[in-house]
Design an enzyme around this catalytic site. Structure first.
Site, PDB file in Angstrom:
ATOM      1  N   HIS A 122       0.839  -1.195   0.000  1.00 17.21           N
ATOM      2  CA  HIS A 122       0.000   0.000   0.000  1.00 17.21           C
ATOM      3  C   HIS A 122       0.877   1.249   0.000  1.00 17.21           C
ATOM      4  O   HIS A 122       1.896   1.302   0.696  1.00 17.21           O
ATOM      5  CB  HIS A 122      -0.905   0.026   1.239  1.00 17.21           C
ATOM      6  CG  HIS A 122      -1.968  -1.027   1.205  1.00 17.21           C
ATOM      7  ND1 HIS A 122      -3.150  -0.870   0.516  1.00 17.21           N
ATOM      8  CD2 HIS A 122      -2.027  -2.259   1.758  1.00 17.21           C
ATOM      9  CE1 HIS A 122      -3.888  -1.948   0.656  1.00 17.21           C
ATOM     10  NE2 HIS A 122      -3.230  -2.817   1.404  1.00 17.21           N
ATOM     11  N   THR A 174      12.956 -10.299   3.038  1.00 19.71           N
ATOM     12  CA  THR A 174      12.830  -8.980   2.426  1.00 19.71           C
ATOM     13  C   THR A 174      13.743  -8.798   1.222  1.00 19.71           C
ATOM     14  O   THR A 174      13.689  -7.764   0.566  1.00 19.71           O
ATOM     15  CB  THR A 174      13.144  -7.880   3.453  1.00 19.71           C
ATOM     16  OG1 THR A 174      14.479  -8.066   3.941  1.00 19.71           O
ATOM     17  CG2 THR A 174      12.164  -7.920   4.619  1.00 19.71           C
ATOM     18  N   ARG A 189      18.356 -13.894   6.874  1.00 23.66           N
ATOM     19  CA  ARG A 189      19.724 -13.900   6.323  1.00 23.66           C
ATOM     20  C   ARG A 189      20.141 -15.350   6.077  1.00 23.66           C
ATOM     21  O   ARG A 189      19.589 -16.281   6.675  1.00 23.66           O
ATOM     22  CB  ARG A 189      20.700 -13.213   7.275  1.00 23.66           C
ATOM     23  CG  ARG A 189      20.828 -13.862   8.621  1.00 23.66           C
ATOM     24  CD  ARG A 189      21.803 -13.130   9.534  1.00 23.66           C
ATOM     25  NE  ARG A 189      21.954 -13.788  10.814  1.00 23.66           N
ATOM     26  CZ  ARG A 189      22.780 -14.808  11.038  1.00 23.66           C
ATOM     27  NH1 ARG A 189      23.535 -15.283  10.049  1.00 23.66           N
ATOM     28  NH2 ARG A 189      22.858 -15.376  12.225  1.00 23.66           N
ATOM     29  N   LYS A 192      22.983 -21.165   5.918  1.00 21.98           N
ATOM     30  CA  LYS A 192      23.669 -22.308   5.317  1.00 21.98           C
ATOM     31  C   LYS A 192      23.534 -22.252   3.805  1.00 21.98           C
ATOM     32  O   LYS A 192      22.539 -21.729   3.291  1.00 21.98           O
ATOM     33  CB  LYS A 192      23.094 -23.644   5.807  1.00 21.98           C
ATOM     34  CG  LYS A 192      23.517 -24.072   7.188  1.00 21.98           C
ATOM     35  CD  LYS A 192      22.979 -25.476   7.498  1.00 21.98           C
ATOM     36  CE  LYS A 192      23.416 -25.940   8.875  1.00 21.98           C
ATOM     37  NZ  LYS A 192      22.910 -27.308   9.171  1.00 21.98           N
TER      38      LYS A 192
END
Length: 204
Positions: A122, A174, A189, A192
């Site tokens: 939005h 993200t 993050r 492995k």
């Protein structure tokens, strides 16, 4: 110019078409659209299954494809109002998932429970206008083949997850995930990656 393009170019025709397809201020299609239009417009592959207690809020102006032998479990919601939703073959969309297009999911993907994938955001830039009235932006989410998305994960708009990768439960993804990687955390993050030289998964 096609009839569809003429409707898109004319604001009044577009508004009329939307009101015919779904109630005002609602995101789900009218009953007549679900019964008499969607079965002929959208593709459902051989052996695929949509459980009875789902919300399949799909409209005919964007694609919805469910590949062969794929399942959408109970209490899931699929919405293609802002972009197409493409689900590959042998995919399991878990209980309580939310898929908001544009989303593209490859073959043999496992999506656990309560996962949210939203290909839209939005607008919020104008502080003098309610966020609900500002234009939305879309960016396709792309989950490549043979991935496993853990329970309660969130995949944000525009993210790509590479082949044979794992998203740990509760992660918020993200940014893009390379193939053959395991990601965890908020923001997620890499923890492995597969090393073909030693044929093992190594910590990063």
């Amino acid at each position: 110019m096609s009839f569809k393009e003429k409707i898109k170019q004319n604001a009044r025709l577009k508004q009329l078409a939307l009101r015919l397809l779904m109630p005002e201020n609602q995101a789900r299609p009218r009953l007549w659209v679900r019964w008499f239009v969607n079965p002929f417009y959208h593709h459902k592959g051989k052996g695929s299954l949509i459980r009875r207690r789902t919300r399949i809020d799909v409209l005919p102006f964007n694609p919805f494809v469910l590949g062969a032998h794929s399942t959408i479990e109970d209490f899931a919601t699929v919405n293609n109002g802002m972009g197409g939703v493409f689900i590959g073959e042998h995919v399991r969309v878990g209980i309580g998932n939310v898929l908001i297009g544009p989303v593209r999911i490859g073959n043999h993907v496992i999506i656990a429970q309560n996962v949210v994938m939203s290909g839209l955001n939005h607008g919020y830039q104008d502080p003098d206008m309610p966020i609900s009235l500002q234009p939305c932006e879309t960016a396709e989410i792309n989950i490549e083949a043979d991935c496993w998305i853990g329970a309660n994960a969130v995949i944000t708009a525009g993210v790509s997850i590479g082949k044979h990768s794992v998203v740990a439960g509760g992660s918020v993804v993200t940014r893009d995930v390379p193939p053959f990687s395991i990601v965890a955390g908020n923001p997620a993050r890499i923890i492995k990656q597969f090393d073909p030289g030693s044929n093992t998964w190594k910590k990063v």
